[in-house]
Design a protein around this motif. Sequence first.
Motif, PDB file in Angstrom:
ATOM      1  N   ILE A  31       0.849  -1.007   0.024  1.00 51.39           N
ATOM      2  CA  ILE A  31       0.109   0.216   0.039  1.00 51.39           C
ATOM      3  C   ILE A  31       0.858   1.288   0.026  1.00 51.39           C
ATOM      4  N   ASN A  32       0.518   2.293  -0.977  1.00 52.19           N
ATOM      5  CA  ASN A  32       1.408   3.274  -1.137  1.00 52.19           C
ATOM      6  C   ASN A  32       1.430   4.374  -0.003  1.00 52.19           C
ATOM      7  N   ALA A  33       2.240   4.926   0.515  1.00 59.34           N
ATOM      8  CA  ALA A  33       2.079   5.957   1.595  1.00 59.34           C
ATOM      9  C   ALA A  33       1.953   7.437   1.209  1.00 59.34           C
ATOM     10  N   VAL A  34       1.755   7.423  -0.293  1.00 56.55           N
ATOM     11  CA  VAL A  34       1.698   8.802  -0.918  1.00 56.55           C
ATOM     12  C   VAL A  34       0.293   9.521  -0.561  1.00 56.55           C
ATOM     13  N   TYR A  35       0.071  10.686  -0.154  1.00 58.79           N
ATOM     14  CA  TYR A  35      -0.879  11.036   0.177  1.00 58.79           C
ATOM     15  C   TYR A  35      -1.452  11.824  -1.391  1.00 58.79           C
ATOM     16  N   THR A  36      -2.934  11.699  -1.513  1.00 63.17           N
ATOM     17  CA  THR A  36      -3.356  11.796  -2.960  1.00 63.17           C
ATOM     18  C   THR A  36      -4.275  12.735  -3.161  1.00 63.17           C
ATOM     19  N   LEU A  37      -4.668  13.402  -1.924  1.00 67.62           N
ATOM     20  CA  LEU A  37      -5.815  14.052  -2.108  1.00 67.62           C
ATOM     21  C   LEU A  37      -5.661  15.566  -2.389  1.00 67.62           C
ATOM     22  N   TYR A  38      -4.590  16.079  -3.188  1.00 71.71           N
ATOM     23  CA  TYR A  38      -4.314  17.381  -3.280  1.00 71.71           C
ATOM     24  C   TYR A  38      -5.257  17.989  -4.370  1.00 71.71           C
ATOM     25  N   HIS A  39      -5.667  17.298  -5.263  1.00 71.01           N
ATOM     26  CA  HIS A  39      -6.321  17.769  -6.539  1.00 71.01           C
ATOM     27  C   HIS A  39      -8.100  17.955  -6.117  1.00 71.01           C
ATOM     28  N   LEU A  40      -8.162  18.675  -5.151  1.00 73.66           N
ATOM     29  CA  LEU A  40      -9.531  18.976  -4.724  1.00 73.66           C
ATOM     30  C   LEU A  40      -9.978  20.212  -5.303  1.00 73.66           C
ATOM     31  N   PRO A  41     -11.502  20.626  -5.299  1.00 75.12           N
ATOM     32  CA  PRO A  41     -11.931  21.845  -5.739  1.00 75.12           C
ATOM     33  C   PRO A  41     -11.211  23.008  -4.787  1.00 75.12           C
ATOM     34  N   GLU A  42     -11.091  24.212  -5.471  1.00 73.98           N
ATOM     35  CA  GLU A  42     -10.361  25.354  -4.675  1.00 73.98           C
ATOM     36  C   GLU A  42     -11.319  25.736  -3.474  1.00 73.98           C
ATOM     37  N   THR A  43     -12.580  25.476  -3.615  1.00 74.47           N
ATOM     38  CA  THR A  43     -13.388  25.844  -2.405  1.00 74.47           C
ATOM     39  C   THR A  43     -13.148  25.101  -1.086  1.00 74.47           C
ATOM     40  N   ASN A  44     -12.518  24.074  -1.500  1.00 70.22           N
ATOM     41  CA  ASN A  44     -12.420  23.162  -0.203  1.00 70.22           C
ATOM     42  C   ASN A  44     -11.108  23.669   0.569  1.00 70.22           C
ATOM     43  N   VAL A  45     -11.800  23.761   1.856  1.00 67.03           N
ATOM     44  CA  VAL A  45     -10.697  24.428   2.742  1.00 67.03           C
ATOM     45  C   VAL A  45     -10.079  23.319   3.707  1.00 67.03           C
ATOM     46  N   THR A  46      -9.831  22.227   3.416  1.00 66.93           N
ATOM     47  CA  THR A  46      -9.086  21.106   3.991  1.00 66.93           C
ATOM     48  C   THR A  46      -7.765  21.315   4.176  1.00 66.93           C
ATOM     49  N   ILE A  47      -7.277  21.231   5.267  1.00 64.80           N
ATOM     50  CA  ILE A  47      -5.826  21.416   5.614  1.00 64.80           C
ATOM     51  C   ILE A  47      -5.048  20.133   5.188  1.00 64.80           C
ATOM     52  N   HIS A  48      -4.140  20.154   4.246  1.00 72.01           N
ATOM     53  CA  HIS A  48      -3.505  18.998   3.792  1.00 72.01           C
ATOM     54  C   HIS A  48      -2.182  18.784   4.549  1.00 72.01           C
ATOM     55  N   PRO A  49      -1.565  17.484   4.499  1.00 70.63           N
ATOM     56  CA  PRO A  49      -0.379  17.305   4.938  1.00 70.63           C
ATOM     57  C   PRO A  49       0.735  17.602   3.907  1.00 70.63           C
ATOM     58  N   PRO A  50       1.888  17.932   4.009  1.00 69.77           N
ATOM     59  CA  PRO A  50       2.909  18.345   3.274  1.00 69.77           C
ATOM     60  C   PRO A  50       2.796  17.370   2.005  1.00 69.77           C
ATOM     61  N   ARG A  51       3.369  17.651   0.914  1.00 72.18           N
ATOM     62  CA  ARG A  51       3.574  16.698  -0.143  1.00 72.18           C
ATOM     63  C   ARG A  51       4.751  15.553   0.282  1.00 72.18           C
ATOM     64  N   PHE A  52       4.543  14.236  -0.128  1.00 71.29           N
ATOM     65  CA  PHE A  52       5.419  13.303   0.020  1.00 71.29           C
ATOM     66  C   PHE A  52       6.697  13.980  -0.711  1.00 71.29           C
ATOM     67  N   GLU A  53       7.636  13.756   0.196  1.00 68.55           N
ATOM     68  CA  GLU A  53       9.196  14.081  -0.234  1.00 68.55           C
ATOM     69  C   GLU A  53       9.940  12.915   0.006  1.00 68.55           C
ATOM     70  N   ILE A  54      10.987  13.051  -0.947  1.00 70.09           N
ATOM     71  CA  ILE A  54      12.218  11.782  -0.881  1.00 70.09           C
ATOM     72  C   ILE A  54      13.378  12.615  -0.932  1.00 70.09           C
ATOM     73  N   GLU A  55      14.353  12.371  -0.163  1.00 67.11           N
ATOM     74  CA  GLU A  55      15.463  12.985  -0.042  1.00 67.11           C
ATOM     75  C   GLU A  55      16.806  11.916  -0.681  1.00 67.11           C
ATOM     76  N   ILE A  56      17.448  12.711  -1.472  1.00 70.19           N
ATOM     77  CA  ILE A  56      18.353  11.742  -2.193  1.00 70.19           C
ATOM     78  C   ILE A  56      19.697  12.416  -1.974  1.00 70.19           C
ATOM     79  N   GLN A  57      20.611  11.432  -1.510  1.00 72.82           N
ATOM     80  CA  GLN A  57      22.101  12.289  -1.432  1.00 72.82           C
ATOM     81  C   GLN A  57      22.976  11.065  -1.927  1.00 72.82           C
TER      82      GLN A  57
END
Length: 333
Positions: A31-57
């Motif tokens: 099961i993927n851990a990436v949050y996928t609820l960003y593409h919601l209508p602009e009227t939605n006031v839901t506070i979303h968590p930060p986008r999924f980030e991968i740090e590569i060194q």
Amino acid sequence: MTSEQMSNYKRFLTNQEKLFDKLFKSYDPGINAVYTLYHLPETNVTIHPPRFEIEIQLSMLKLVEVVEPEEKATFLFDYQSNWYDPRLTWDPEDFGGINHIYVPRSRVWIPETTIVDCSEVKVFDNEYTRYVWLHSNGSIGMYTASVTSVVCQMDGNGEWQMNSIQMTIEPVVDNMTYLTRFEGTFSRNPGFYIVLVMIPAYFINVLSIVALFMDIENRSDKFTVGMTNIMSMSFILVILSEDLPKTKNLPILAIYTVTSLAIMLVSLTAVVLLPKLKNYYANRRLARGEKIPKNDEVPRTCWGRIKFYFKVEYVFMAVFQIANFVNFIIIFT
């Protein structure tokens, strides 16, 4: 190991086993851990968590092989990836103070990372069990080793050495997906080819030019010397054609060898034509009634002596030696 150390070690193993059961009892790595609820209508006031980030060194970049005719370079590419999975968090106080553990890669979800703009990639992740490190706050990290081949334009003139390596991050899709670009700059140390190709070719030309313009009347031997030199240069070109890349811009080493060959061709042409030119001008002087001095007769006038000791063939020899030297020096500028 003392009895106290053994007791602490067994206590750690017990707490680690309880932690492992707690984390992975209902955990599904598929099961993927990436949050996928960003593409919601602009009227939605839901506070979303930060986008999924991968740090590569980048941990290590080693040049393994260069195939010059194919303009392909192969690197040993070792990098570290870090990401966050909120399903794998715990309170260290509940498990004997354990704040991080090591688990097999197959037990956790691993985000996909792809090495792009390359011709071949071999990732060493299936040859033996590899582990990731997991911290109590849900952060996960691992090392990935791969052999990567890339095709790039080359200017082949020696052996390779790294000058610099830079990393840039570029957004590629609506600022949601990012491309991490590692750019390495390599230059060539020409010492190998200088010793085995350039210096021998230079001295071969020096000796050949001297042999051509000494005793210029003996043209049969001069022709043999010239053809031997031309064959040597042609043989060097054949060797270089197998090792140097086939590009629209000729490598400097190939230009040097071709120029050396051209100098010898022009020198041989001059040796063939000079005796005919000398005979032509001698006949013209005789036709005008001028006296032609013998070869071993030293003229009495100053200008005549200069022409006697500095014969035209010696002037040609000096000119071609200078051209040969300039061709040798200019490659280092």
